[in-house]
Design a protein around this motif. Sequence first.
Motif, PDB file in Angstrom:
ATOM      1  N   ARG A  71       0.856  -1.192   0.000  1.00 62.68           N
ATOM      2  CA  ARG A  71       0.000   0.000   0.000  1.00 62.68           C
ATOM      3  C   ARG A  71       0.885   1.233   0.000  1.00 62.68           C
ATOM      4  N   PRO A  74      -0.665   8.250   2.031  1.00 59.08           N
ATOM      5  CA  PRO A  74      -1.319   8.408   3.334  1.00 59.08           C
ATOM      6  C   PRO A  74      -2.681   7.722   3.418  1.00 59.08           C
ATOM      7  N   ASP A  75      -3.323   7.475   2.279  1.00 53.90           N
ATOM      8  CA  ASP A  75      -4.620   6.795   2.289  1.00 53.90           C
ATOM      9  C   ASP A  75      -4.498   5.286   2.129  1.00 53.90           C
ATOM     10  N   GLU A  77      -3.504   3.358  -0.472  1.00 54.47           N
ATOM     11  CA  GLU A  77      -4.022   2.803  -1.726  1.00 54.47           C
ATOM     12  C   GLU A  77      -3.139   1.658  -2.198  1.00 54.47           C
ATOM     13  N   SER A 112       3.170   9.463  -3.936  1.00 52.20           N
ATOM     14  CA  SER A 112       2.679   8.608  -2.848  1.00 52.20           C
ATOM     15  C   SER A 112       3.754   7.684  -2.288  1.00 52.20           C
TER      16      SER A 112
END
Length: 174
Positions: A71, A74-75, A77, A112
């Motif tokens: 993943r 911060p979210d 994904e 990300s």
Amino acid sequence: MDEPNVVGDWQEYDEHAGLRVRVHRLETAEPPRGRDDAAAGLTYFSVRVTVENRGARPVCVHLEDGQIDVRVGPDGEGAFIDWRNSQFIEGFDVHPLRRATAVLFAAGPEDSLGLVDVQVQLRVDDEWADRRLWVGGLGAADEPVALAPTGAAAGGLAHQVSAFLKDQPEPGGA
């Protein structure tokens, strides 16, 4: 899985005496057999998962697709996992004082990759081990976060994760 490990840390498995695992060498890298078309516009990176046997007997280790989840951001994904370029551990007998390493190629949006979570669920002698989580990231200079000097700034990833976990309520507590 109370606290995540930092990329580079070894994690002992209580249910398998002498067995330990680590996620390490998180770095940008192009896959050896070329980029997958589905990863267009994404930045590739690789990560290694090493299993070490410090026990007294050989163990049969499985670390295949579906047993590693990556993943990013911060979210949290899901990263694109390039199964074609990745190298897994498929039913390999790891003898005492020996290691086996899986190499995973994945891709995600460049902005990300400062936060990467890698979750591993190892299968040993046809028994599933508990899931383990490692956190790390790729910096602007492509230096793995886990390699920060001992006196690293208080804003480092490991410090942020520890601070977050300390602020969480105790399981089952009031």
